[in-house]
Scaffold this active site. Structure first.
Site, PDB file in Angstrom:
ATOM      1  N   HIS A  23      64.244 -19.204 -46.474  1.00 49.79           N
ATOM      2  CA  HIS A  23      62.949 -19.162 -45.779  1.00 49.79           C
ATOM      3  C   HIS A  23      61.903 -19.944 -46.558  1.00 49.79           C
ATOM      4  CE1 HIS A  23      62.558 -16.085 -48.878  1.00 49.79           C
ATOM      5  NE2 HIS A  23      61.244 -16.154 -48.741  1.00 49.79           N
ATOM      6  N   ASP A  55      57.751 -19.145 -47.334  1.00 51.52           N
ATOM      7  CA  ASP A  55      56.975 -17.901 -47.330  1.00 51.52           C
ATOM      8  C   ASP A  55      55.977 -17.856 -46.173  1.00 51.52           C
ATOM      9  OD1 ASP A  55      58.206 -16.842 -49.614  1.00 51.52           O
ATOM     10  OD2 ASP A  55      56.867 -17.982 -50.936  1.00 51.52           O
ATOM     11  N   HIS A  92      63.533 -21.478 -49.784  1.00 54.44           N
ATOM     12  CA  HIS A  92      64.193 -20.851 -50.921  1.00 54.44           C
ATOM     13  C   HIS A  92      64.996 -19.645 -50.459  1.00 54.44           C
ATOM     14  CE1 HIS A  92      60.080 -19.183 -50.750  1.00 54.44           C
ATOM     15  NE2 HIS A  92      60.606 -18.052 -51.186  1.00 54.44           N
ATOM     16  N   ARG A 137      54.949 -12.470 -58.309  1.00 55.28           N
ATOM     17  CA  ARG A 137      54.658 -13.679 -57.515  1.00 55.28           C
ATOM     18  C   ARG A 137      53.172 -13.804 -57.221  1.00 55.28           C
ATOM     19  NH1 ARG A 137      56.973 -14.614 -51.575  1.00 55.28           N
ATOM     20  NH2 ARG A 137      54.816 -14.426 -50.871  1.00 55.28           N
TER      21      ARG A 137
HETATM   22  C1  SIN Z   1      60.452 -14.961 -52.620  1.00 51.12           C
HETATM   23  O1  SIN Z   1      61.001 -15.105 -51.538  1.00 51.12           O
HETATM   24  O2  SIN Z   1      59.290 -15.294 -52.814  1.00 51.12           O
HETATM   25  C2  SIN Z   1      61.220 -14.346 -53.767  1.00 51.12           C
HETATM   26  C3  SIN Z   1      62.302 -15.220 -54.263  1.00 51.12           C
HETATM   27  C4  SIN Z   1      63.048 -14.590 -55.401  1.00 51.12           C
HETATM   28  O3  SIN Z   1      62.861 -13.414 -55.713  1.00 51.12           O
HETATM   29  O4  SIN Z   1      63.863 -15.294 -56.016  1.00 51.12           O
END
Ligand code: SIN
Length: 275
Positions: free
Chosen positions: A94, A96, A244, A266
């Site tokens: 996806h 974000d 990602h 994050r």
């Molecule tokens: C995310 O989707 O922002 C998290 C990715 C991760 O935890 O590696």
């Protein structure tokens, strides 16, 4: 600087993000982000304040619509996988929050607690996903828009016991399928398996074959890199032109309920409307 793959990602060396550094070094970092779409810094020691302050040099920050922030830092969420959980919260491929009218332009993910092996994240370059399509398909995609839907935020979180959900309503937004990056002027594909539901004016059933094809194409291994995290790794990506996927590979948790703990912080950059 060491590239992670020919497609995407670069590791930058010799910078301590917890210490002050000049605007000219920052310009080099930003340039590297524009070229490689994902930049990695190893062996950092970042308090939430340092993490936030570094990320805020790129753009304004925003809070996550569905996840409570950590105490005192509205712009930072904790992404937690407990040892008995098999799935990571950032699971399927996806970008974000594409269900928002102005999806975030990037994020900086900091590894607080990660296992020696497992819990890697894959990233994909969506410029390449677009540029490698045939001219005929590029022409067909150009006028299309797609509806991105968050799904029910409640259901979204029931599987992730370590996460702190906010009470929030589902959101959706319609975006161009091919978007143009405001800085590079290059076109990229802008669909993803997690949130893109259908093309505007078509049903989900009608949209599915082409959407599946585009998502499969975007995930081709040659467009990707794999990031192995260590405690203290910080990764920052351009969410406009990447996807990602956090690997769900804690097989001990799946088999015995005793796997690894994975904790990430994050910080999310604010959004802009895709054009
Ligand atoms: C995310 O989707 O922002 C998290 C990715 C991760 O935890 O590696």
């Amino acid at each position: 600087m060491t590239p992670l793959s020919p497609a995407i990602g670069a590791e930058l060396h010799g910078i301590d993000l917890s210490k002050p550094f000049s605007d000219s070094i920052f310009d080099e970092i930003r340039q590297c982000l524009h070229e490689h779409l994902l930049i990695i810094f190893r062996e950092q020691t970042l308090s939430p304040r340092k993490h936030r302050d570094f990320t805020a040099r790129f753009f304004d920050l925003e809070s996550h619509p569905f996840v409570e922030s950590i105490s005192g830092y509205p712009e930072i969420i904790a992404i937690v996988k407990e040892p008995n959980e098999h799935k990571n919260w950032g699971g399927p491929w996806h970008a974000d929050v594409t269900f928002k009218e102005a999806p975030s332009i990037g994020a900086a993910l900091y590894a607080c607690e990660v296992p020696p092996c497992g819990g890697d994240t894959l990233f994909a370059n969506m410029y390449l996903a677009y540029e490698t399509l045939s001219d005929g398909l590029k022409r067909a995609l150009q006028p299309l828009r797609a509806v991105h839907y968050s799904g029910d935020p409640g259901i979204f979180h029931t599987d992730f016991k370590g996460m702190r959900p906010k009470s929030a309503r589902a959101e959706n937004a319609t975006h161009p399928v091919v978007r143009t990056h405001p800085i590079s002027g290059r076109k990229s594909l802008f669909v993803n398996r997690m949130y893109t539901r259908h093309f505007e004016g078509m049903t989900e059933e009608e949209s599915r074959p082409l959407l599946e094809m585009l998502c499969d194409h975007a995930q081709r291994p040659e467009f990707t890199c794999r990031l192995h995290w260590c405690d203290g790794t910080l990764a920052l990506w351009d969410n406009r032109v990447t996807l990602h996927h956090a690997m769900d590979d804690d097989f001990n948790a799946m088999r015995t309920g005793q796997g690894f703990r994975r904790v990430m912080h994050r910080a999310t950059l604010a959004g802009e409307r895709p054009v």
